[in-house]
Design a protein around this motif. Sequence first.
Motif, PDB file in Angstrom:
ATOM      1  N   PHE A 124      -0.740  12.976   4.838  1.00 44.64           N
ATOM      2  CA  PHE A 124      -1.437  12.453   5.680  1.00 44.64           C
ATOM      3  C   PHE A 124      -0.603  11.801   7.646  1.00 44.64           C
ATOM      4  CE2 PHE A 124      -4.891  12.034   3.484  1.00 44.64           C
ATOM      5  CZ  PHE A 124      -6.136  12.997   4.086  1.00 44.64           C
ATOM      6  N   PHE A 125       0.340  11.171   6.885  1.00 45.71           N
ATOM      7  CA  PHE A 125       1.756  10.283   7.696  1.00 45.71           C
ATOM      8  C   PHE A 125       2.166  11.691   8.120  1.00 45.71           C
ATOM      9  CE2 PHE A 125       2.016   6.847   4.812  1.00 45.71           C
ATOM     10  CZ  PHE A 125       0.669   5.578   5.237  1.00 45.71           C
ATOM     11  N   ALA A 126       2.617  12.449   7.260  1.00 48.52           N
ATOM     12  CA  ALA A 126       3.015  13.943   8.817  1.00 48.52           C
ATOM     13  C   ALA A 126       2.529  14.108   9.276  1.00 48.52           C
ATOM     14  CB  ALA A 126       3.918  14.606   7.432  1.00 48.52           C
ATOM     15  N   LEU A 127       0.945  14.524   9.199  1.00 47.82           N
ATOM     16  CA  LEU A 127       0.202  15.208  10.866  1.00 47.82           C
ATOM     17  C   LEU A 127       0.120  14.480  11.433  1.00 47.82           C
ATOM     18  CD1 LEU A 127      -2.239  17.039   7.652  1.00 47.82           C
ATOM     19  CD2 LEU A 127       0.067  18.105   9.491  1.00 47.82           C
ATOM     20  N   LEU A 128       0.024  13.230  11.198  1.00 46.03           N
ATOM     21  CA  LEU A 128      -0.526  12.082  12.298  1.00 46.03           C
ATOM     22  C   LEU A 128       0.296  12.439  13.749  1.00 46.03           C
ATOM     23  CD1 LEU A 128      -0.605   9.057  10.904  1.00 46.03           C
ATOM     24  CD2 LEU A 128      -2.415   9.719  11.968  1.00 46.03           C
ATOM     25  N   PRO A 129       1.585  12.634  14.267  1.00 45.80           N
ATOM     26  CA  PRO A 129       2.389  12.703  15.244  1.00 45.80           C
ATOM     27  C   PRO A 129       1.968  13.746  16.308  1.00 45.80           C
ATOM     28  CG  PRO A 129       3.732  12.189  13.799  1.00 45.80           C
ATOM     29  CD  PRO A 129       3.000  12.376  12.889  1.00 45.80           C
ATOM     30  N   ASN A 130       1.087  14.592  15.213  1.00 51.47           N
ATOM     31  CA  ASN A 130       0.435  16.237  16.204  1.00 51.47           C
ATOM     32  C   ASN A 130      -0.995  16.063  16.333  1.00 51.47           C
ATOM     33  OD1 ASN A 130       3.050  17.485  16.793  1.00 51.47           O
ATOM     34  ND2 ASN A 130       3.311  17.297  14.786  1.00 51.47           N
ATOM     35  N   LEU A 163       3.754   2.938  11.006  1.00 53.62           N
ATOM     36  CA  LEU A 163       3.764   4.254  10.867  1.00 53.62           C
ATOM     37  C   LEU A 163       5.219   4.687   9.199  1.00 53.62           C
ATOM     38  CD1 LEU A 163       3.281   7.038  10.091  1.00 53.62           C
ATOM     39  CD2 LEU A 163       3.890   7.536  11.838  1.00 53.62           C
ATOM     40  N   GLN A 164       6.160   4.130  10.269  1.00 51.10           N
ATOM     41  CA  GLN A 164       7.707   4.008   9.491  1.00 51.10           C
ATOM     42  C   GLN A 164       7.684   2.625   8.599  1.00 51.10           C
ATOM     43  OE1 GLN A 164      10.643   3.233  12.262  1.00 51.10           O
ATOM     44  NE2 GLN A 164      12.096   3.505  10.854  1.00 51.10           N
ATOM     45  N   GLU A 165       6.438   1.803   8.119  1.00 49.54           N
ATOM     46  CA  GLU A 165       6.700   0.664   7.608  1.00 49.54           C
ATOM     47  C   GLU A 165       6.376   1.466   6.429  1.00 49.54           C
ATOM     48  OE1 GLU A 165       7.549  -2.302   4.555  1.00 49.54           O
ATOM     49  OE2 GLU A 165       8.087  -2.442   7.069  1.00 49.54           O
ATOM     50  N   MET A 166       4.820   1.975   6.477  1.00 52.89           N
ATOM     51  CA  MET A 166       3.901   2.725   5.869  1.00 52.89           C
ATOM     52  C   MET A 166       4.431   3.786   4.685  1.00 52.89           C
ATOM     53  SD  MET A 166       0.591   1.487   7.302  1.00 52.89           S
ATOM     54  CE  MET A 166      -0.632   2.573   5.276  1.00 52.89           C
ATOM     55  N   THR A 167       5.334   4.686   5.428  1.00 52.82           N
ATOM     56  CA  THR A 167       6.136   5.799   5.523  1.00 52.82           C
ATOM     57  C   THR A 167       7.180   5.805   3.943  1.00 52.82           C
ATOM     58  OG1 THR A 167       4.773   7.092   7.191  1.00 52.82           O
ATOM     59  CG2 THR A 167       6.678   7.897   5.650  1.00 52.82           C
ATOM     60  N   GLY A 168       7.588   6.539   3.474  1.00 50.70           N
ATOM     61  CA  GLY A 168       8.637   6.623   2.222  1.00 50.70           C
ATOM     62  C   GLY A 168       9.164   5.223   1.298  1.00 50.70           C
ATOM     63  N   TYR A 225      -8.677  -2.103   4.307  1.00 49.89           N
ATOM     64  CA  TYR A 225      -9.152  -0.824   4.360  1.00 49.89           C
ATOM     65  C   TYR A 225      -8.875   0.459   3.630  1.00 49.89           C
ATOM     66  CZ  TYR A 225     -11.645  -4.733   6.111  1.00 49.89           C
ATOM     67  OH  TYR A 225     -12.449  -6.111   6.701  1.00 49.89           O
ATOM     68  N   ASP A 226      -7.100   0.490   4.137  1.00 46.55           N
ATOM     69  CA  ASP A 226      -6.734   1.709   3.774  1.00 46.55           C
ATOM     70  C   ASP A 226      -7.147   3.058   4.733  1.00 46.55           C
ATOM     71  OD1 ASP A 226      -6.064   1.497   0.467  1.00 46.55           O
ATOM     72  OD2 ASP A 226      -8.255   2.054   0.394  1.00 46.55           O
ATOM     73  N   LEU A 227      -6.642   2.227   5.570  1.00 45.47           N
ATOM     74  CA  LEU A 227      -6.724   3.137   7.076  1.00 45.47           C
ATOM     75  C   LEU A 227      -5.141   3.428   7.504  1.00 45.47           C
ATOM     76  CD1 LEU A 227      -9.222   1.404   8.675  1.00 45.47           C
ATOM     77  CD2 LEU A 227      -9.381   3.288   8.119  1.00 45.47           C
ATOM     78  N   MET A 228      -4.821   5.076   8.495  1.00 39.31           N
ATOM     79  CA  MET A 228      -3.528   4.864   8.376  1.00 39.31           C
ATOM     80  C   MET A 228      -3.491   4.497   9.933  1.00 39.31           C
ATOM     81  SD  MET A 228      -3.139   7.413   7.215  1.00 39.31           S
ATOM     82  CE  MET A 228      -2.196   8.878   7.676  1.00 39.31           C
ATOM     83  N   PRO A 229      -2.206   4.021   9.966  1.00 42.53           N
ATOM     84  CA  PRO A 229      -1.304   3.422  11.493  1.00 42.53           C
ATOM     85  C   PRO A 229      -1.563   4.435  12.847  1.00 42.53           C
ATOM     86  CG  PRO A 229      -0.207   4.856   9.865  1.00 42.53           C
ATOM     87  CD  PRO A 229      -1.388   4.523   9.778  1.00 42.53           C
ATOM     88  N   VAL A 230      -1.441   3.203  14.094  1.00 44.41           N
ATOM     89  CA  VAL A 230      -1.367   4.202  15.418  1.00 44.41           C
ATOM     90  C   VAL A 230      -0.313   3.617  15.915  1.00 44.41           C
ATOM     91  CG1 VAL A 230      -3.909   4.456  15.549  1.00 44.41           C
ATOM     92  CG2 VAL A 230      -2.671   2.234  16.137  1.00 44.41           C
ATOM     93  N   THR A 231       0.413   2.871  15.267  1.00 48.96           N
ATOM     94  CA  THR A 231       2.190   2.322  15.707  1.00 48.96           C
ATOM     95  C   THR A 231       3.048   2.744  14.867  1.00 48.96           C
ATOM     96  OG1 THR A 231       1.312   0.101  14.863  1.00 48.96           O
ATOM     97  CG2 THR A 231       0.589  -0.400  17.139  1.00 48.96           C
ATOM     98  N   GLU A 232       3.838   3.008  15.750  1.00 45.24           N
ATOM     99  CA  GLU A 232       5.063   3.905  15.305  1.00 45.24           C
ATOM    100  C   GLU A 232       5.798   2.634  14.254  1.00 45.24           C
ATOM    101  OE1 GLU A 232       6.385   6.456  15.386  1.00 45.24           O
ATOM    102  OE2 GLU A 232       5.183   7.417  17.624  1.00 45.24           O
ATOM    103  N   ASP A 233       5.737   1.405  14.554  1.00 41.39           N
ATOM    104  CA  ASP A 233       6.587   0.043  13.310  1.00 41.39           C
ATOM    105  C   ASP A 233       5.764   0.303  11.917  1.00 41.39           C
ATOM    106  OD1 ASP A 233       4.469  -1.170  15.052  1.00 41.39           O
ATOM    107  OD2 ASP A 233       5.989  -2.754  15.366  1.00 41.39           O
TER     108      ASP A 233
END
Length: 421
Positions: free
Chosen positions: A368-374, A353-358, A343-351
């Motif tokens: 968006f990933f860069a902004l999520l933690p804050n 987020l790491q999988e989807m980043t980079g 559904y093209d949504l953003m993660p709420v779990t660290e693993d």
Amino acid sequence: MNKRSFAAACACAVGALTLTACGSGGGGASQGEDVTLKLVAADYGDKASNSSAAYWKDVAQRFTAANPKIKVDVQVINWNDIDSQVKTMIQSGNVPDVLQTGGYADKVADDLLYRADEVLSEKTRTNLIDSFAKAGEVKGVQYGIPFVSSARAFFYNKAVFAQAGITEAPKSWDDLRAAAEKIKAKVPGVTPYALPLGPEEAQGESLIWELGNGGGLTDAQGKYTLNSQANIESFTWLKSNLVEPGLTYANPATTDRKTAFADFAAGKAAMLNGHPSLIQMSKEGKVDYGVAPIPGKAGALKSTLGVADWMMAFKDNGHKEQVRTFLDFAYSKENTLKFDEMYDLMPVTEDTLQEMTGNGKHQDLEPFFALLPNAVFYPLGDTSWDAVSAEIKKSGGTAVSDPAKVLGELQKKAQETVSDQ
């Protein structure tokens, strides 16, 4: 950017909708007994072919294959109906074991939910992105378990920027105003900045601008500060620098987000704050877009408005251990990644987020990933928020015409709502 079934009587005789354990009040079943968990979830699909029902049924089948004594009875309900149907379930005593919807605070106020630490293993809890986990707290205790997220970032039309001679995304409010002025002068027919302060999501756009000036909805103690000096200054700046000079819509207070998004995707608006769904809309509209951090008064914001939907577990049927086993399975990377990508949504779990980043596959979402933690959230754990949010949606956008008066009236209503509870 919001947020939000079954029947089980003590006689346990309601066919396919029957729960295994009779009664309520938390007696529950021992780990040795067969148990059927009742899962009610919101539907993120826009048609039958991509309904969330298929996802949850697959999760349930794989879970039961690994845990034969625990079955999961799945019911998926559309967003328009889920809150009212769940309310009816609770009132009639047909309470789900697990609910995935848009909010949780009202359930906490009625003492219906398990704490997150009761139904999640430590491994699963520590895997939640911290800012989202904290947004699930009521008075310092987490009850809401984030399920999926979204965030806001700044979108701009690269072709319009090039035509107007703008070489980079604005970082400050002054940069944004200067860019808007160039677009108005050199690209007629395009709305320089799409400012949606209409009732669809006035609370979201308002908060983004307030955060840009160090303001917000509440103070550190959780008390509403809708008419703080910082918030009044934010709307005063909007009034003087965007609205009155004609650099946005003629009446932002009646303009909804869906209009702003549609205009941007059609090349009719040059800049706006948007969430990830605007990416696909822009591609379909063949808009060459860029995404950047949201401009603030003094420079680009390091945080953003975060939005989450929630998972929660009810105490009524007493299936705490079985629910924990199921939620630990549901929050595995395999499952969360599949749903987020579906559904093209953003993660709420660290693993996840790491999988989807980079990895290149989700390059469009990297800003968006860069902004999520804050991410900064609405005061979701306050049971007054729904009523206060409704008031902001109704009249908050008119603050661009008289900031002190409108925000003062909203603050008074917020305080009255809190005192009535």
